[in-house]
Write a protein that holds these residues in place. Sequence first.
Motif, PDB file in Angstrom:
ATOM      1  N   PRO A   1      20.553   4.853  31.169  1.00  0.00           N
ATOM      2  CA  PRO A   1      20.089   5.279  29.723  1.00  0.00           C
ATOM      3  C   PRO A   1      18.527   5.616  29.518  1.00  0.00           C
ATOM      4  CG  PRO A   1      21.563   3.404  29.633  1.00  0.00           C
ATOM      5  CD  PRO A   1      21.081   3.590  30.807  1.00  0.00           C
ATOM      6  N   MET A   2      17.701   4.680  30.280  1.00  0.00           N
ATOM      7  CA  MET A   2      16.275   4.765  30.294  1.00  0.00           C
ATOM      8  C   MET A   2      15.694   5.948  31.001  1.00  0.00           C
ATOM      9  SD  MET A   2      14.769   0.978  31.290  1.00  0.00           S
ATOM     10  CE  MET A   2      15.548  -0.504  30.512  1.00  0.00           C
ATOM     11  N   ILE A   3      16.488   6.355  32.174  1.00  0.00           N
ATOM     12  CA  ILE A   3      16.226   7.851  32.901  1.00  0.00           C
ATOM     13  C   ILE A   3      16.436   8.772  32.053  1.00  0.00           C
ATOM     14  CG2 ILE A   3      16.774   8.992  35.240  1.00  0.00           C
ATOM     15  CD1 ILE A   3      17.162   6.042  36.574  1.00  0.00           C
ATOM     16  N   LYS A   4      17.857   8.703  31.341  1.00  0.00           N
ATOM     17  CA  LYS A   4      18.196   9.652  30.688  1.00  0.00           C
ATOM     18  C   LYS A   4      17.148  10.160  29.455  1.00  0.00           C
ATOM     19  CE  LYS A   4      22.224  11.598  28.398  1.00  0.00           C
ATOM     20  NZ  LYS A   4      23.757  11.280  27.883  1.00  0.00           N
ATOM     21  N   ALA A   5      16.484   9.205  28.979  1.00  0.00           N
ATOM     22  CA  ALA A   5      15.750   9.195  27.760  1.00  0.00           C
ATOM     23  C   ALA A   5      14.215   9.580  28.290  1.00  0.00           C
ATOM     24  CB  ALA A   5      15.515   7.711  26.941  1.00  0.00           C
ATOM     25  N   ASN A   6      14.109   9.707  29.549  1.00  0.00           N
ATOM     26  CA  ASN A   6      12.821  10.356  30.072  1.00  0.00           C
ATOM     27  C   ASN A   6      11.634   9.221  29.884  1.00  0.00           C
ATOM     28  OD1 ASN A   6      11.133  12.126  31.452  1.00  0.00           O
ATOM     29  ND2 ASN A   6      10.406  13.162  29.528  1.00  0.00           N
ATOM     30  N   ILE A   7      11.803   7.777  30.223  1.00  0.00           N
ATOM     31  CA  ILE A   7      10.691   6.936  30.269  1.00  0.00           C
ATOM     32  C   ILE A   7       9.897   7.144  31.585  1.00  0.00           C
ATOM     33  CG2 ILE A   7      12.429   5.226  29.350  1.00  0.00           C
ATOM     34  CD1 ILE A   7      12.082   3.951  32.293  1.00  0.00           C
ATOM     35  N   ASP A   8       8.530   7.090  31.277  1.00  0.00           N
ATOM     36  CA  ASP A   8       7.643   7.037  32.528  1.00  0.00           C
ATOM     37  C   ASP A   8       7.002   5.714  32.871  1.00  0.00           C
ATOM     38  OD1 ASP A   8       5.862   6.933  30.272  1.00  0.00           O
ATOM     39  OD2 ASP A   8       4.698   8.431  30.625  1.00  0.00           O
ATOM     40  N   TYR A   9       7.292   4.772  32.067  1.00  0.00           N
ATOM     41  CA  TYR A   9       7.186   3.285  32.333  1.00  0.00           C
ATOM     42  C   TYR A   9       8.061   2.577  32.156  1.00  0.00           C
ATOM     43  CZ  TYR A   9       1.633   4.006  32.772  1.00  0.00           C
ATOM     44  OH  TYR A   9       0.596   4.609  32.907  1.00  0.00           O
ATOM     45  N   LEU A  10       8.393   1.736  33.058  1.00  0.00           N
ATOM     46  CA  LEU A  10       9.509   0.481  33.117  1.00  0.00           C
ATOM     47  C   LEU A  10       8.588  -0.862  33.255  1.00  0.00           C
ATOM     48  CD1 LEU A  10      12.395  -0.534  33.106  1.00  0.00           C
ATOM     49  CD2 LEU A  10      12.352  -0.469  35.638  1.00  0.00           C
ATOM     50  N   VAL A  11       8.812  -1.555  32.070  1.00  0.00           N
ATOM     51  CA  VAL A  11       8.341  -2.966  31.951  1.00  0.00           C
ATOM     52  C   VAL A  11       9.188  -3.972  32.633  1.00  0.00           C
ATOM     53  CG1 VAL A  11       7.185  -4.691  30.597  1.00  0.00           C
ATOM     54  CG2 VAL A  11       6.668  -2.096  30.142  1.00  0.00           C
ATOM     55  N   LEU A  12       9.030  -4.705  33.630  1.00  0.00           N
ATOM     56  CA  LEU A  12       9.808  -5.888  33.743  1.00  0.00           C
ATOM     57  C   LEU A  12       9.573  -6.910  33.055  1.00  0.00           C
ATOM     58  CD1 LEU A  12       9.839  -5.056  37.767  1.00  0.00           C
ATOM     59  CD2 LEU A  12      11.405  -4.272  36.033  1.00  0.00           C
ATOM     60  N   GLY A  13      10.476  -7.454  32.255  1.00  0.00           N
ATOM     61  CA  GLY A  13      10.145  -8.741  31.230  1.00  0.00           C
ATOM     62  C   GLY A  13      10.930  -9.817  31.722  1.00  0.00           C
ATOM     63  N   CYS A  14      10.960 -10.175  32.967  1.00  0.00           N
ATOM     64  CA  CYS A  14      11.307 -11.321  33.662  1.00  0.00           C
ATOM     65  C   CYS A  14      10.629 -11.619  34.951  1.00  0.00           C
ATOM     66  CB  CYS A  14      12.804 -11.382  33.626  1.00  0.00           C
ATOM     67  SG  CYS A  14      13.441 -12.699  34.776  1.00  0.00           S
ATOM     68  N   THR A  15      10.284 -12.844  35.132  1.00  0.00           N
ATOM     69  CA  THR A  15       9.668 -12.925  36.544  1.00  0.00           C
ATOM     70  C   THR A  15      10.577 -13.058  37.597  1.00  0.00           C
ATOM     71  OG1 THR A  15       9.747 -15.428  36.195  1.00  0.00           O
ATOM     72  CG2 THR A  15       7.642 -14.590  35.411  1.00  0.00           C
ATOM     73  N   HIS A  16      11.638 -13.067  37.459  1.00  0.00           N
ATOM     74  CA  HIS A  16      12.528 -12.774  38.586  1.00  0.00           C
ATOM     75  C   HIS A  16      12.533 -11.429  39.212  1.00  0.00           C
ATOM     76  CE1 HIS A  16      14.291 -16.618  37.585  1.00  0.00           C
ATOM     77  NE2 HIS A  16      14.981 -16.582  38.585  1.00  0.00           N
ATOM     78  N   TYR A  17      12.570 -10.300  38.185  1.00  0.00           N
ATOM     79  CA  TYR A  17      12.604  -9.106  38.507  1.00  0.00           C
ATOM     80  C   TYR A  17      11.736  -8.310  39.521  1.00  0.00           C
ATOM     81  CZ  TYR A  17      15.813  -9.356  34.234  1.00  0.00           C
ATOM     82  OH  TYR A  17      16.723  -9.851  33.342  1.00  0.00           O
ATOM     83  N   PRO A  18      10.460  -8.679  39.515  1.00  0.00           N
ATOM     84  CA  PRO A  18       9.796  -8.044  40.632  1.00  0.00           C
ATOM     85  C   PRO A  18      10.214  -8.090  42.063  1.00  0.00           C
ATOM     86  CG  PRO A  18       8.366  -9.328  39.177  1.00  0.00           C
ATOM     87  CD  PRO A  18       9.611  -9.697  38.878  1.00  0.00           C
ATOM     88  N   TYR A  19      11.384  -8.984  42.207  1.00  0.00           N
ATOM     89  CA  TYR A  19      11.865  -9.170  43.641  1.00  0.00           C
ATOM     90  C   TYR A  19      13.203  -7.824  43.657  1.00  0.00           C
ATOM     91  CZ  TYR A  19       9.631 -13.430  44.346  1.00  0.00           C
ATOM     92  OH  TYR A  19       8.657 -14.432  44.685  1.00  0.00           O
TER      93      TYR A  19
END
Length: 260
Positions: free
Chosen positions: A170-188
């Motif tokens: 849904p984010m890609i479809k909405a045309n985001i240009d930034y994705l914020v990772l809001g959990c310290t697990h997610y950088p992996y």
Amino acid sequence: MSNTTPIGLFDSGIGGTSIWAAINDLLPHENTIYLADSKNAPYGQRSKEEIIALSCKNTEYLLNQNAKLIVVACNTATTNAITELRTLYDVPFIGIEPAIKPAATHTKTQIIGVLATKGTINSQLFNAAVAKYKNVKIIEQIGFGLVQLIENGDLHSPEMTELLQTYLAPMIKANIDYLVLGCTHYPYLIPQIRKIIPEHVKIIDSGEAVARQTSSILTVNNALNSDPTKGAALFYTNASKKVLSEILNDYEATISEKEF
């Protein structure tokens, strides 16, 4: 605050090691103690009261190890408990918040995505941050199941790929240009996310900003470790140390299983 006493960090598991790595890269002479509370992961599915109680338990353990500063290396614990921690304990705390500001400030499409835990997205602190950017559309997505898979070592499993595709579509479809990772697990998960999102979408996490803030607080308090030798890194987990050992494979670290 002594120069040689350690920086303490805690998270609901292994995710905060992404924050630890950024601090270690910037401040290699600092001693560190990290608590991976994997037994109680994920915090994001727990009540605010439970998160505060777990955060206090972790803080008291680190204070008993003479921590000179505590990094709450968990978005959920920060957004739900850091106000209480700062009230209860006389030690500097550094929290982790989703990096909405740089994304909202630099977006060209005026649409950004935030992937975070339920505990973070439902928190008062997170919603107050979102409310500051009324001219930016922020697409929020709870990453149900992601932390459990990471804690189990299933970073590259078909189930992980399927979940990420579902959450990011849904984010890609909405045309985001930034994705914020809001959990310290997610950088992996960045390597997998990169395969799914368009190349122009920038991914933001909080690691470097937290490392800089840690350095700043220690400098202000004249508490930087002046010993030129490499700092000692101690990691404690109250679950199996297998996945933690794999993630920290490139670092000199002592990893122990311990009840806390």
